[in-house]
Design a protein around this motif. Structure first.
Motif, PDB file in Angstrom:
ATOM      1  N   PHE A 226       0.826  -1.215   0.000  1.00  0.00           N
ATOM      2  CA  PHE A 226       0.000   0.000   0.000  1.00  0.00           C
ATOM      3  C   PHE A 226       0.855   1.259   0.000  1.00  0.00           C
ATOM      4  O   PHE A 226       0.407   2.322  -0.421  1.00  0.00           O
ATOM      5  N   HIS A 227       2.096   1.151   0.453  1.00  0.00           N
ATOM      6  CA  HIS A 227       3.016   2.280   0.536  1.00  0.00           C
ATOM      7  C   HIS A 227       3.691   2.474  -0.817  1.00  0.00           C
ATOM      8  O   HIS A 227       4.007   1.516  -1.509  1.00  0.00           O
ATOM      9  N   ILE A 228       3.947   3.714  -1.185  1.00  0.00           N
ATOM     10  CA  ILE A 228       4.475   3.999  -2.520  1.00  0.00           C
ATOM     11  C   ILE A 228       5.808   3.300  -2.776  1.00  0.00           C
ATOM     12  O   ILE A 228       6.092   2.890  -3.913  1.00  0.00           O
ATOM     13  N   TYR A 229       6.640   3.112  -1.756  1.00  0.00           N
ATOM     14  CA  TYR A 229       7.925   2.438  -1.917  1.00  0.00           C
ATOM     15  C   TYR A 229       7.702   0.989  -2.349  1.00  0.00           C
ATOM     16  O   TYR A 229       8.233   0.535  -3.370  1.00  0.00           O
ATOM     17  N   GLY A 230       6.875   0.260  -1.594  1.00  0.00           N
ATOM     18  CA  GLY A 230       6.591  -1.115  -1.959  1.00  0.00           C
ATOM     19  C   GLY A 230       5.867  -1.217  -3.286  1.00  0.00           C
ATOM     20  O   GLY A 230       6.144  -2.097  -4.111  1.00  0.00           O
ATOM     21  N   MET A 231       4.911  -0.330  -3.515  1.00  0.00           N
ATOM     22  CA  MET A 231       4.154  -0.324  -4.758  1.00  0.00           C
ATOM     23  C   MET A 231       5.073  -0.183  -5.968  1.00  0.00           C
ATOM     24  O   MET A 231       4.905  -0.860  -6.992  1.00  0.00           O
ATOM     25  N   ALA A 232       6.063   0.692  -5.843  1.00  0.00           N
ATOM     26  CA  ALA A 232       6.946   0.982  -6.972  1.00  0.00           C
ATOM     27  C   ALA A 232       7.940  -0.132  -7.248  1.00  0.00           C
ATOM     28  O   ALA A 232       8.128  -0.540  -8.404  1.00  0.00           O
ATOM     29  N   VAL A 233       8.590  -0.636  -6.188  1.00  0.00           N
ATOM     30  CA  VAL A 233       9.692  -1.574  -6.424  1.00  0.00           C
ATOM     31  C   VAL A 233       9.283  -3.034  -6.358  1.00  0.00           C
ATOM     32  O   VAL A 233       9.901  -3.887  -7.017  1.00  0.00           O
ATOM     33  N   LEU A 234       8.235  -3.360  -5.588  1.00  0.00           N
ATOM     34  CA  LEU A 234       7.835  -4.758  -5.418  1.00  0.00           C
ATOM     35  C   LEU A 234       6.721  -5.161  -6.373  1.00  0.00           C
ATOM     36  O   LEU A 234       6.558  -6.351  -6.665  1.00  0.00           O
ATOM     37  N   LEU A 235       5.950  -4.203  -6.855  1.00  0.00           N
ATOM     38  CA  LEU A 235       4.907  -4.492  -7.824  1.00  0.00           C
ATOM     39  C   LEU A 235       5.310  -3.972  -9.199  1.00  0.00           C
ATOM     40  O   LEU A 235       5.664  -4.743 -10.092  1.00  0.00           O
ATOM     41  N   ASN A 236       5.286  -2.658  -9.384  1.00  0.00           N
ATOM     42  CA  ASN A 236       5.459  -2.109 -10.726  1.00  0.00           C
ATOM     43  C   ASN A 236       6.778  -2.507 -11.386  1.00  0.00           C
ATOM     44  O   ASN A 236       6.795  -3.067 -12.479  1.00  0.00           O
ATOM     45  N   ASN A 237       7.902  -2.228 -10.742  1.00  0.00           N
ATOM     46  CA  ASN A 237       9.183  -2.493 -11.384  1.00  0.00           C
ATOM     47  C   ASN A 237       9.482  -3.988 -11.445  1.00  0.00           C
ATOM     48  O   ASN A 237       9.961  -4.502 -12.461  1.00  0.00           O
ATOM     49  N   ALA A 238       9.199  -4.707 -10.357  1.00  0.00           N
ATOM     50  CA  ALA A 238       9.514  -6.131 -10.322  1.00  0.00           C
ATOM     51  C   ALA A 238       8.710  -6.906 -11.359  1.00  0.00           C
ATOM     52  O   ALA A 238       9.252  -7.751 -12.085  1.00  0.00           O
ATOM     53  N   LEU A 239       7.410  -6.633 -11.466  1.00  0.00           N
ATOM     54  CA  LEU A 239       6.567  -7.369 -12.401  1.00  0.00           C
ATOM     55  C   LEU A 239       6.806  -6.932 -13.844  1.00  0.00           C
ATOM     56  O   LEU A 239       6.673  -7.733 -14.778  1.00  0.00           O
ATOM     57  N   LEU A 240       7.169  -5.683 -14.044  1.00  0.00           N
ATOM     58  CA  LEU A 240       7.545  -5.226 -15.381  1.00  0.00           C
ATOM     59  C   LEU A 240       8.739  -6.014 -15.904  1.00  0.00           C
ATOM     60  O   LEU A 240       8.799  -6.379 -17.076  1.00  0.00           O
ATOM     61  N   ARG A 241       9.699  -6.287 -15.014  1.00  0.00           N
ATOM     62  CA  ARG A 241      10.955  -6.924 -15.436  1.00  0.00           C
ATOM     63  C   ARG A 241      10.901  -8.447 -15.448  1.00  0.00           C
ATOM     64  O   ARG A 241      11.848  -9.091 -15.887  1.00  0.00           O
ATOM     65  N   GLY A 242       9.831  -9.039 -14.927  1.00  0.00           N
ATOM     66  CA  GLY A 242       9.734 -10.491 -14.947  1.00  0.00           C
ATOM     67  C   GLY A 242      10.348 -11.176 -13.751  1.00  0.00           C
ATOM     68  O   GLY A 242      10.687 -12.371 -13.821  1.00  0.00           O
ATOM     69  N   ALA A 243      10.477 -10.473 -12.644  1.00  0.00           N
ATOM     70  CA  ALA A 243      11.013 -11.075 -11.423  1.00  0.00           C
ATOM     71  C   ALA A 243       9.926 -11.887 -10.733  1.00  0.00           C
ATOM     72  O   ALA A 243       8.736 -11.751 -11.017  1.00  0.00           O
ATOM     73  N   THR A 244      10.347 -12.741  -9.803  1.00  0.00           N
ATOM     74  CA  THR A 244       9.417 -13.465  -8.940  1.00  0.00           C
ATOM     75  C   THR A 244       9.399 -12.775  -7.582  1.00  0.00           C
ATOM     76  O   THR A 244      10.459 -12.583  -6.971  1.00  0.00           O
ATOM     77  N   VAL A 245       8.216 -12.397  -7.126  1.00  0.00           N
ATOM     78  CA  VAL A 245       8.060 -11.642  -5.888  1.00  0.00           C
ATOM     79  C   VAL A 245       7.572 -12.584  -4.791  1.00  0.00           C
ATOM     80  O   VAL A 245       6.501 -13.192  -4.923  1.00  0.00           O
ATOM     81  N   TYR A 246       8.355 -12.705  -3.720  1.00  0.00           N
ATOM     82  CA  TYR A 246       8.000 -13.544  -2.574  1.00  0.00           C
ATOM     83  C   TYR A 246       7.292 -12.666  -1.554  1.00  0.00           C
ATOM     84  O   TYR A 246       7.903 -11.806  -0.912  1.00  0.00           O
ATOM     85  N   VAL A 247       5.992 -12.896  -1.437  1.00  0.00           N
ATOM     86  CA  VAL A 247       5.092 -11.982  -0.729  1.00  0.00           C
ATOM     87  C   VAL A 247       4.984 -12.367   0.742  1.00  0.00           C
ATOM     88  O   VAL A 247       4.612 -13.495   1.090  1.00  0.00           O
ATOM     89  N   HIS A 248       5.305 -11.402   1.621  1.00  0.00           N
ATOM     90  CA  HIS A 248       5.178 -11.579   3.064  1.00  0.00           C
ATOM     91  C   HIS A 248       4.028 -10.711   3.556  1.00  0.00           C
ATOM     92  O   HIS A 248       4.053  -9.492   3.379  1.00  0.00           O
ATOM     93  N   PRO A 249       3.009 -11.315   4.199  1.00  0.00           N
ATOM     94  CA  PRO A 249       1.858 -10.521   4.645  1.00  0.00           C
ATOM     95  C   PRO A 249       2.209  -9.503   5.723  1.00  0.00           C
ATOM     96  O   PRO A 249       1.530  -8.491   5.872  1.00  0.00           O
TER      97      PRO A 249
END
Length: 526
Positions: A226-249
């Motif tokens: 929900f925070h812009i830092y996580g939104m930018a690097v863990l969603l937008n940039n990571a998924l754009l580049r094809g990385a695998t994101v290990y999600v911690h609740p």
């Protein structure tokens, strides 16, 4: 003096955010996109593309379209990005809320953002329902509460999946708002930051040549989405580049350390409190972290000594970055492989970004090498604050310079350092805490005549909110009682953690609180 990036300008990207980020998702097929680090539940890129398209069709059937706001109130889950991108695919705007927010805070944002629906998880139904009730009582508006999982009496967003087409719509990426996160800016209460599709997509392009994420990289996601830092690097940039994101609740130390090793994490985006764990926790020395390529630390300044300690212990490249919600969010980053960069600097200016350092008292440019308030101009500067033109004008001047409220300096080699803040915002472990918001809560107490809040530092060098309180005549108050009162009305990270009783709050003739006098009082021994 205007400082320019050493890197060539990039093209302005006029894509819609879901098109930019997920454009190649279907072709990536079975490559894992999102993995729940606790349960192991996995969504592949092919599945992500399909789920987003089907949920967008479902949201459109529910009446979500251009200009409609969907509120997403959730911890990190593998379904979070499905809802996020499906909303923009349907033509809507996403406003994100902290899972720690109180019903009052949620309701305030729902009303301010004009949200049509609220999406949460079953574990957060209590505050979500209470917030919807408050909105109905205040405005008469009925906001349906949906869940990402399952809960009796509530529809699941996954129940909206359908195979129909999203009706065509027309959005200009330059002005269409993709995301409406809330930020306090330099002063005041939280405000909706209008980030356009162009803002976000161009910011992704600005970082692309400075910091590389590649297909198959593995990213640990402990920062909140929900925070812009996580939104930018863990969603937008990571998924754009094809990385695998290990999600911690949520952040759990043992789970975090286990995931670093077990999941062969290659990139970690962290905040300073976690860096302290990596520097000192005994378990870290027993882990095989040979896959870890790079750590980026942001959200708050990282001490040079701590940065060096983690780098030495892990033998990994560590850099810092700088940005803010109003900047989509990035403007500075440690450039991959820049071994000459001194510790504690936040790197270099992004391409297509200009900066000034300005004396906050005189308005004149600071002399070379001297600190000044950091002003930024570039395609990542927000569209403005939603429904608050005066606040927008106070933040972004007529020439397009955004006044960050942070004091910075730049050395002769173009390395930037954040050295102080002129703004009133408190940063508690990377979370924004607005003094004005806490002051409004304090003044709601019947036994408090006046109050002011500033940031002070605790024994672990974390900035924390301290309240100066003027009791009503004859009232009997304790510091503990004041802290308990506030804690019942705000998210845990916003809690007042120290209280001092005072005869009067120092104020200017205009009524503005003179926080500098309170800070001076704090520095002066009793």
């Amino acid at each position: 003096m205007i400082y320019s990036s050493r890197y060539p300008d990039v093209a302005v990207i006029d894509d819609l955010i879901h098109e930019r980020v997920l454009g190649a998702a279907a072709q990536r097929g079975s490559l894992p996109a999102l993995v729940d680090a606790v349960s192991g539940r996995t969504i592949t890129y092919g599945e992500l593309a399909t789920l987003v398209e089907r949920l967008a069709a479902g949201l459109a059937a529910e009446g979500i379209g251009v200009g409609d706001v969907v509120a997403l109130h959730s911890p990190n889950t593998v379904v979070f990005p499905v809802v996020f991108y499906a909303t923009t695919r349907a033509g809507g705007t996403v406003t994100t809320l902290s899972p720690l927010a109180t019903p009052q805070e949620i309701a305030k944002q729902l009303v301010d953002a004009k949200a049509k629906i609220l999406v949460t998880v079953s574990a957060l139904l209590g505050p979500a329902r209470a917030a919807a009730d408050l909105v109905r009582q205040e405005t008469g508006a009925v906001i349906e509460v949906l869940v990402c999982d399952e809960a009796e009496g509530h529809r699941s967003v996954l129940g909206l999946l359908r195979d129909g087409q999203v009706p065509p719509y027309d959005i200009d990426p330059a002005v269409g708002v993709a995301v409406l996160p809330y930020s306090s800016g330099t002063t005041g209460v939280p405000k909706g930051v209008m980030l356009t599709h162009r803002n976000i997509c161009t910011n992704l392009e600005q970082i692309s040549g400075l910091h590389r994420i590649e297909e198959g990289d593995r990213i640990i996601a402990i920062l909140p989405f929900f925070h812009i830092y996580g939104m930018a690097v863990l969603l937008n940039n990571a998924l754009l580049r094809g990385a695998t994101v290990y999600v911690h609740p949520r952040f759990d130390l043992d789970t975090f350390l286990t995931s670093l090793e077990r999941d062969r994490i290659t990139h970690a985006y962290l905040a300073p409190p976690v860096m302290l764990v990596l520097a000192k926790h005994p378990t870290v020395g027993q882990l095989d972290l040979s896959h870890l390529k790079r750590i980026i630390c942001a959200a708050a300044p990282l001490d040079a000594g701590l940065q060096a300690a983690v780098a030495d212990r892990l033998g990994v490249e560590i850099g810092q970055a700088y940005g803010m919600t109003e900047l989509s969010p990035g403007t500075h980053i440690h450039v991959d492989g820049n071994t000459d960069e001194p510790p504690a600097c936040v790197g270099h200016l992004f391409p297509s970004t200009k900066a000034r350092l300005v004396d906050p008292l005189t308005g004149a440019d600071a002399a070379p090498g001297e600190p000044g308030e950091l002003w930024i101009r570039g395609p990542q500067v927000m569209k403005g604050y939603f429904g608050r033109p005066e606040d927008t004008d106070a933040m972004v001047d007529a020439d397009g310079w955004l006044h960050t409220g942070d004091v910075a300096r730049v050395d002769a080699d173009g390395n930037w350092f954040i050295v102080d803040r002129v703004k009133e915002l408190i940063k508690y472990k990377g979370y924004q805490v607005a003094p004005a918001e806490l002051e409004a809560v304090l003044l709601g107490h019947p036994d408090i005549a006046d109050a002011a809040v500033i940031g002070v530092y605790d024994e672990e060098n974390n900035e924390i909110p301290k309240a100066f309180v003027v009791p009503m005549p004859g009232a009997t108050l304790s510091g503990e009682a004041v802290m308990q009162y506030v804690s019942g009305l705000v998210a845990p990270y916003k809690k007042v953690r120290r209280v001092e009783f005072i005869e009067a709050i120092p104020k200017a003739a205009s009524g503005k609180i003179l926080r500098r006098q309170l800070r001076q009082r704090e520095r002066t021994p009793a």
